[in-house]
Enzyme design. Structure first.
Site, PDB file in Angstrom:
ATOM      1  N   ASP A 134      -0.256   2.323   8.326  1.00 61.57           N
ATOM      2  CA  ASP A 134      -0.826   1.574   9.453  1.00 61.57           C
ATOM      3  C   ASP A 134       0.052   1.572  10.706  1.00 61.57           C
ATOM      4  OD1 ASP A 134      -3.014   0.847   7.817  1.00 61.57           O
ATOM      5  OD2 ASP A 134      -1.795  -0.726   6.911  1.00 61.57           O
TER       6      ASP A 134
ATOM      7  N   ASP B  46       2.099  -0.508  11.691  1.00 66.76           N
ATOM      8  CA  ASP B  46       2.084  -1.819  12.360  1.00 66.76           C
ATOM      9  C   ASP B  46       3.365  -2.626  12.124  1.00 66.76           C
ATOM     10  OD1 ASP B  46       1.612  -2.110   9.671  1.00 66.76           O
ATOM     11  OD2 ASP B  46       0.064  -3.655   9.898  1.00 66.76           O
TER      12      ASP B  46
ATOM     13  N   GLY C  64       0.828  -1.204   0.000  1.00 68.88           N
ATOM     14  CA  GLY C  64       0.000   0.000   0.000  1.00 68.88           C
ATOM     15  C   GLY C  64       0.858   1.248   0.000  1.00 68.88           C
TER      16      GLY C  64
ATOM     17  N   THR D  82       4.256   2.724   5.569  1.00 66.37           N
ATOM     18  CA  THR D  82       2.870   2.238   5.604  1.00 66.37           C
ATOM     19  C   THR D  82       2.086   3.150   6.523  1.00 66.37           C
ATOM     20  OG1 THR D  82       1.425   0.536   6.519  1.00 66.37           O
ATOM     21  CG2 THR D  82       3.669   0.547   7.319  1.00 66.37           C
TER      22      THR D  82
ATOM     23  N   ARG E  92      -5.632  -1.877   8.975  1.00 61.75           N
ATOM     24  CA  ARG E  92      -5.494  -3.320   8.696  1.00 61.75           C
ATOM     25  C   ARG E  92      -5.850  -4.147   9.936  1.00 61.75           C
ATOM     26  NH1 ARG E  92      -2.036  -5.944   4.793  1.00 61.75           N
ATOM     27  NH2 ARG E  92      -0.687  -6.321   6.566  1.00 61.75           N
TER      28      ARG E  92
ATOM     29  N   ARG F 124       0.580  -4.739  -4.933  1.00 65.60           N
ATOM     30  CA  ARG F 124       0.612  -5.950  -4.118  1.00 65.60           C
ATOM     31  C   ARG F 124       0.962  -7.075  -5.091  1.00 65.60           C
ATOM     32  NH1 ARG F 124      -0.847  -4.030   0.576  1.00 65.60           N
ATOM     33  NH2 ARG F 124      -2.585  -2.569   0.738  1.00 65.60           N
TER      34      ARG F 124
ATOM     35  N   ASP G  84       4.842  -4.656   6.231  1.00 68.02           N
ATOM     36  CA  ASP G  84       5.311  -5.979   6.645  1.00 68.02           C
ATOM     37  C   ASP G  84       5.270  -7.008   5.520  1.00 68.02           C
ATOM     38  OD1 ASP G  84       2.573  -6.285   6.627  1.00 68.02           O
ATOM     39  OD2 ASP G  84       2.510  -7.474   8.469  1.00 68.02           O
TER      40      ASP G  84
END
Lengths: 334, 334, 334, 334
Positions: free
Chosen positions: B128, B130, B11, B126, B172, B72, B103
């Site tokens: 996110d 994360d 992303g 990212t 996510r 992706r 990730d």
């Protein structure tokens, strides 16, 4: 019920309202009553008090400025005036005062601390980020975003017209806004108070000429910190125009840098520090500033925040010097 | 002249362009040549290469998205595909690859590392946030600002109409955007994957009813992380409407959270990490992610970034739980 | 001293606060007293009155939403309820009522006019722009800007990932926001209620496939008006994905389109119409809406604003159909 | 295939890129080839030509500035230079030239028309809106929004500190930006070139003193058009500070007003006028500007656009004078 007071003092900064919300809501959780004084220290002396309740805090954190209003109040350095403030605070049964402001405000808080028995806690709120003992101050991130947005706009017209702009940003006597805005806006040069040695006119002119030779079609943006160049951005632009033969346009960004809705970083910082200020009061601390260092809340003796200088992050300075050097020279020297 | 390559993968995130600029300009300072492959790992396999030179980097950092484009590419998990990528990189004499991504992309980079002899360096990009091993990722700060701005807008109409809104944000499987947006927007409730125990429907309904009783004239905003509530924000809104008798309006923020010009924090972070990635290459590192922890650049083995979970900052969770509790109950319980 | 009242009614729209300011300040110039009722017609019936004075209007026009709050109130169609409102207005000695709202609100105003002797003046305030008798309504320009900004953000991630997005915008049963946002955001396709014939699924799919063939690397954005496609944007995206074999991502923009600080056009429009509403009262008009046609203030009988349909500007429809056609086909057919 | 050319000339304005897109796409629909010359008239003389194709227009309308770049080029007044331009246009077989710019550019276009046989069409692109024959010019609406946003920011700090600000806006020798920004930002006073009589220092000082007496806690904002007060905003602020005893802070907004992504109104206007310019070429028109009057596209002989003055809308001037008068005096005189 124990009672605490809060003021915003000195130059206003985006995020101050979110900080007040966190103080009021956290205090309320611990059964502390909160009153505010409008217009900072002057408001204490003149007893411009206003009760603060969580019900009124629901929608304040989104807004710029400070709804408690602020002011500069040099008279507060006088002993009589500080004593008068102490007296007003005592009349209201205030046991602790939170001062949201910058170094001048913390000098005031430190001064008050000598004539008043209550706890005094500082929270760093200034767009200039020039307070030792904390990595960031409330308002700094938003001011950098505002400066960057403005420079981005100037860049567009500069690029369309292939022009040179000298853009003056705020910072009082520190280069934090200048450095961060220069990196973020990919400036070609920067002039900050902390640079050693200071860039000379000849060097600055040389950078412009080099870039004009390599990219005759393009813009060139110099970031200048305020209060640094004799005569300010207008004089520097005049001198550079003369030295290069290229018109250099002055562009002082001015007070827009103090306004605007706080960005997320400033709101979150403001709420963290505001809540921590109440925690510090509850644990009996006084004459301390609540800061954030390496993502952790810290307590710093008030006087250490204004007696020491706060250096720029040398790695960021090197980063920008490197990147901007490439911007100017990539084509010519290859 | 040594040659390195760079891709953006997974992303896209605001700030990726600034990161590419820092990589290209820093590489150029050290006489490294840089080429990009478009569309991430797929672009390596399909050899969609494009030379990158500082002259083209002058105006990219201001822009959202990624000019190198991303994609992706689950096929990259296959050994043959990774070997094909290794082959293309070798054909171009690439000695090091920088992967800007999240990730999934780092799993890909780790995978490639087993079939290719060059250095592999990851840069966390990212929205996110994360990824273990770094406090922040490129794009996160801008995504939080974008979500906050959107919630502020919804708040205005919610306040005018005295409405309840359930606002779904991205993340996510992590609650970083949700938590930061909830604090920044002064939400009345939040539902994040990391909360233990998860708030039950009855509790959420109770919060709404309590607030409606205390503030019948006012708005109420619940932040919901995506991929969490069965049926998503529409189902939750339906259930809450039924449980409370108050219409709860669903509002998924969607892909606007991935777009937008990067804010200053993301641009500066992106340039720091991009420059550090080139430094890491020069010092011979491989299979490492460049992260930022407590304001310092760190090197983290790639596999540790996706094998471990990254927890939310517990202090921020507590801060928001405290503040939002007061928002709801201040009037009723006093 | 003569007394007038003002309400904001129906869906809130950015600029309503500026309109209230103009009404209050203009009334004050002519020695009229103004009171507001909160929450629209419901607030009249429940007598939620609040005095309005210029001193409180100094800083309201910058803000979104409506500080007088609004509501939908279908009960007002009942004769008894309208009579109750008339009674409350008479108790307050109100001689004229200004209703800022959309077509539902004007039906209410028209209804009230039959049971109340005072003057009734409408001011068009709705983001949907679906009121005959005025070229523009308060809030429309800001809503278009908000939609456009959001689409621009989605475009960036769509472009980075070469994705197709179906973006649903507001408009109730009219395509004004959809059309203007489609032009401004340079959309590849649009589906609006007014298009004759409506684009079929096969055509839409064909446009996507054609563009994917010509620009496999690029984004594709379809604008869809709400309340138009059975099942909405999610169903359409599913159908298009199936028909094309390309994943089409749904993106409903939702209630952010109602929020936000009003742009300059809306503030200026709001103040023009607000001032004109007071002028209309002073000159004895009633059952009229104040509109703007071809830059001139006009008075339109209230019932004509909701009994007639307001067509889209056919020239703008043709403009966008032409431009978007070229976006899709330029490469393939040349 | 017939060939047309396009330039952007004079000060750049947000929306110029959208206009180029509409010209290129519309031309392509009618089998016209388009080339651009960079940097306006200078680019014709120096033959800085670049082919323009719809494929490259997909993402330009979102961006500020002009990707064709612009310049001021006073040398074009010379007959030899205009003849040289005619020669270059003929070498390229250009049958029509579209000039997007302001009055200086239209003088240039008019001049060229005397020495060149092709068609010359003007499209009004200038933030200043100072062109007769069209209600609005491309870039004006965005510039007003930018000025308003900046003034809103200054207002916040002004309100927090209870300060007086004198804010200088652009407009060359016309008050359009000043007037619209003053209304939109709810300024307390404005100084525009068209006001008759010009407000005197004593009156301005009196307004400030009156408001300070009534609202000692509040901000006060004066909008000043550039090129109007001798010595500019700094001199006026100094004089007003002296006359009132209240510090009046100068704040020139500067070149940020020329930058920024175009708002929806400007993009839509730009595309309408761009498409209409191609239509005008197809129908054989020359020496005409495409304007918008009362929402209709009109054709105006080029010389009439710069030979006549364009007055401010007297109703808007009256509106603002009325509203700002109430802002200042409401409390004191009641």
């Amino acid at each position: 019920m124990k009672k605490i007071a809060v003021i915003t003092s000195g130059g206003d900064a985006p995020g101050m309202n979110a900080c007040i919300r966190a103080i009021v809501n956290t205090a309320w959780q611990h059964d502390l009553e909160v009153i505010g004084f409008r217009h900072g220290f002057r408001g204490i002396v003149e007893d411009l008090n206003v009760p603060l309740h969580p019900d009124d805090m629901r929608l304040v954190s989104q807004r710029g400025g400070t709804f408690l209003k602020s002011s500069r109040f040099p008279e507060f350095r006088e002993v009589d005036v500080a004593k008068k403030a102490a007296q007003v605070l005592d009349q209201h049964d205030i046991s602790a005062l939170v001062v949201i402001g910058g170094d001048g405000s913390f000098r005031g808080a430190h001064h008050l601390n000598q004539y008043w028995g209550g706890q005094v806690i500082g929270v760093p709120g200034t767009i200039d980020n020039d307070l030792a003992g904390t990595d960031v101050t409330i308002g700094f991130a938003t001011a950098v975003d505002t400066a960057m947005d403005a420079i981005d706009k100037v860049r567009e017209t500069a690029e369309a017209m292939a022009r040179v702009f000298i853009i003056e940003v705020m910072g009082r006597h520190a280069g934090f806004i200048g450095l961060h805005a220069a990196i973020a806006a990919a400036a070609e040069a920067m002039i900050l108070p902390e640079l050693e040695p200071q860039p000379k006119l000849a060097e600055l002119a040389d950078g412009i000429l080099q870039a004009r030779a390599a990219f005759p079609d393009s813009s060139y943006v110099v970031i200048l910190s305020e209060n640094l160049w004799p005569g300010g951005v207008h004089e520097l632009s005049k001198n550079l125009s003369k030295a290069t033969g290229v018109t250099c346009h002055p562009c002082p960004l001015g007070h827009i840098q103090r306004g605007g809705r706080p960005n997320a970083q400033d709101r979150i910082l403001a709420m963290q520090l505001g809540a921590a200020a109440v925690d510090a009061i509850l644990s009996g601390k006084t004459a301390m500033m609540i800061g954030l260092e390496q993502e952790h809340v810290v307590h710093v003796p008030l006087h250490l925040t204004f007696e020491r200088d706060k250096p720029l992050d040398a790695r960021l300075v090197q980063l920008q010097l490197g990147l901007q050097g490439v911007n100017i020279t990539s084509k010519t020297s290859k």
